[in-house]
Every structure is written in C-alpha cells, then in structure tokens.
Write a protein that holds these residues in place. Structure first.
Motif, PDB file in Angstrom:
ATOM      1  N   THR A 106       2.127  -5.777  -5.812  1.00 40.13           N
ATOM      2  CA  THR A 106       3.533  -5.545  -6.144  1.00 40.13           C
ATOM      3  C   THR A 106       4.190  -6.732  -6.620  1.00 40.13           C
ATOM      4  N   GLU A 144       9.108 -10.376 -16.542  1.00 37.77           N
ATOM      5  CA  GLU A 144       8.234  -8.796 -17.544  1.00 37.77           C
ATOM      6  C   GLU A 144       7.318  -9.061 -18.181  1.00 37.77           C
ATOM      7  N   THR A 174      -0.758  -5.524 -11.522  1.00 39.01           N
ATOM      8  CA  THR A 174       0.180  -5.918 -10.706  1.00 39.01           C
ATOM      9  C   THR A 174       0.874  -5.243 -10.925  1.00 39.01           C
ATOM     10  N   THR A 175       1.054  -4.024 -10.088  1.00 42.66           N
ATOM     11  CA  THR A 175       3.019  -3.148 -10.378  1.00 42.66           C
ATOM     12  C   THR A 175       3.931  -4.130  -9.914  1.00 42.66           C
ATOM     13  N   HIS A 176       4.551  -3.833 -11.183  1.00 43.20           N
ATOM     14  CA  HIS A 176       6.315  -4.726 -11.445  1.00 43.20           C
ATOM     15  C   HIS A 176       7.475  -3.610 -11.183  1.00 43.20           C
ATOM     16  N   ARG A 177       8.154  -3.746 -10.324  1.00 43.33           N
ATOM     17  CA  ARG A 177       8.497  -2.717  -9.696  1.00 43.33           C
ATOM     18  C   ARG A 177      10.167  -3.769 -10.570  1.00 43.33           C
ATOM     19  N   GLU A 182      10.031   4.767 -14.329  1.00 43.50           N
ATOM     20  CA  GLU A 182       8.427   3.886 -13.902  1.00 43.50           C
ATOM     21  C   GLU A 182       8.588   2.669 -13.404  1.00 43.50           C
ATOM     22  N   LYS A 183      10.053   1.700 -13.592  1.00 41.96           N
ATOM     23  CA  LYS A 183      10.036   0.818 -13.395  1.00 41.96           C
ATOM     24  C   LYS A 183      10.629   0.723 -11.888  1.00 41.96           C
ATOM     25  N   TYR A 232       7.401   7.033  -8.726  1.00 37.44           N
ATOM     26  CA  TYR A 232       6.422   6.267  -9.113  1.00 37.44           C
ATOM     27  C   TYR A 232       5.751   4.526  -8.654  1.00 37.44           C
ATOM     28  N   PHE A 233       5.981   5.247  -6.907  1.00 36.88           N
ATOM     29  CA  PHE A 233       5.533   4.567  -6.264  1.00 36.88           C
ATOM     30  C   PHE A 233       4.866   4.627  -5.743  1.00 36.88           C
ATOM     31  N   LYS A 275       1.297   3.389  -3.937  1.00 40.11           N
ATOM     32  CA  LYS A 275       1.735   1.665  -4.465  1.00 40.11           C
ATOM     33  C   LYS A 275       2.314   0.671  -3.491  1.00 40.11           C
ATOM     34  N   CYS A 330       4.735  -1.357  -1.280  1.00 38.14           N
ATOM     35  CA  CYS A 330       5.911  -2.207  -1.783  1.00 38.14           C
ATOM     36  C   CYS A 330       6.378  -2.491   0.039  1.00 38.14           C
TER      37      CYS A 330
END
Length: 189
Positions: free
Chosen positions: A27, A37, A47-50, A118-119, A124-125, A128, A130
């Motif tokens: 993440t 981004e 990779t999860t982009h938050r 979702e960001k 949405y996580f 995941k 974090c």
C-alpha cells in the motif's frame, strides 16, 4: 524534488524498488498528485494506492466554504464518512443522505471526490494493510489533532494537561472501534 513530473516520480520509485530488492509496497499513501498516481501505476502495478484523507478533507474545506465550518453538522458528518464507515453500504447510504440533507447534488467537488471514493474511503481498504495510516505525514496528523486540544501559546502545564486528554480520547476511540469491529460492523452510529 524540484519538478513533480511522472518521469521524476518513476525515477524515485524505481530507485526505491531497486533498494528493496524488487519488492514493491503493498500500500502507498499520497496526496492527490496526478503525476505521482501515474508513476505508481507504472512502477508499482498491483500496489494499493490510497489518498491521504487529511488532504481530501482540506480540499473539502477549501471547496465547500460556509458548509464546512466548525459549527456545521456537515463538517462532522463528512469527517465521519471519511473516518468511521466500515462497510461500503454504510458509506453509500451516508454519502447519499449527506448530499440530500445539505442540497449539494450539483456540487462539483463532492461529485468528483465521490467518483474516486475507492482512493480515500475506509470500506474500500478492507483487508489491505495500511498500518492504521490514513494521513501522509505524522506531523500533519499530530498538528491537526493537537489544534483541537491545545490552545495556541498556552503554558506548559496546560499543554501537558490537554495532551493527557488527547491521549485519553484516542484510547477511548480505539476501544470503541475495536468493539465495533468485533460486532461485525453492524453497530449503527
């Protein structure tokens, strides 16, 4: 970095990847910089982009004017949507109610931020990693929290007392969230 271009971020991220032996982050938490981004998608696929919710809320404050004040229920409600919703259904229902309640269906900022929920939205996580991080910098987060407890230019004894209150409140909130999680997210606020 002097220039925040896609190529510059790709260079930095590629260097990071090399130093980590090719292991990319699970993440990554950033502000809403478009160049970053794109670079994340190119260098760290999968990779999860938050997005940092502090930056999202800061932009909300700038874009929503009188709706977003400390005295407004709107401010409290949008913060709750960003920080406390555990399921997508809770978020969707809460968002819809917020838009209707305050007559903001035509607000461009809210429409845009909702499109990319979702960001930044907690539900949405789920699943995941974090590390309980929702903000990009500890200092931004700490300063924001302290401002709500410690008056500017206060004496040290007041600072220590107020900091103790902050710690107590954070511990209470963590206990509440743990209980809510054990109940399976069905606990209504």
């Amino acid at each position: 970095m002097r220039d925040e271009k896609v190529e510059s971020f790709e260079w930095v991220f590629s260097g990071f990847l090399k130093m980590m032996g090719g292991k990319k982050p699970v993440t990554i938490l950033t502000d809403q910089a478009r160049a970053m981004e794109v670079a994340i998608m190119n260098v760290f696929p999968g990779t999860t982009h938050r997005w940092c919710n502090w930056h999202v809320l800061k932009k909300a404050k700038e874009s929503l004017g009188s709706n977003y004040t400390k005295k407004s229920d709107f401010r409290t409600e949008i913060h709750r949507l960003c920080d406390e919703m555990l399921t997508i259904e809770e978020l969707e229902k809460g968002w819809s109610n917020l838009i209707v309640k305050y007559g903001l269906a035509s607000n461009t900022f809210l429409a845009q931020v909702y499109e990319v929920r979702e960001k930044w939205a907690e539900p949405y996580f789920s699943g995941k990693f974090c590390a309980k991080m929702t903000r990009t910098q500890r200092s931004e987060s700490a300063n924001h929290m302290l401002k709500n407890y410690v008056p500017p230019a206060c004496p040290m004894n007041v600072f220590v007392k107020q900091y103790g209150k902050l710690q107590y409140d954070r511990d209470q909130e963590e206990g509440f969230q743990e209980k809510r999680t054990r109940l399976g997210g069905c606990y209504k606020i």
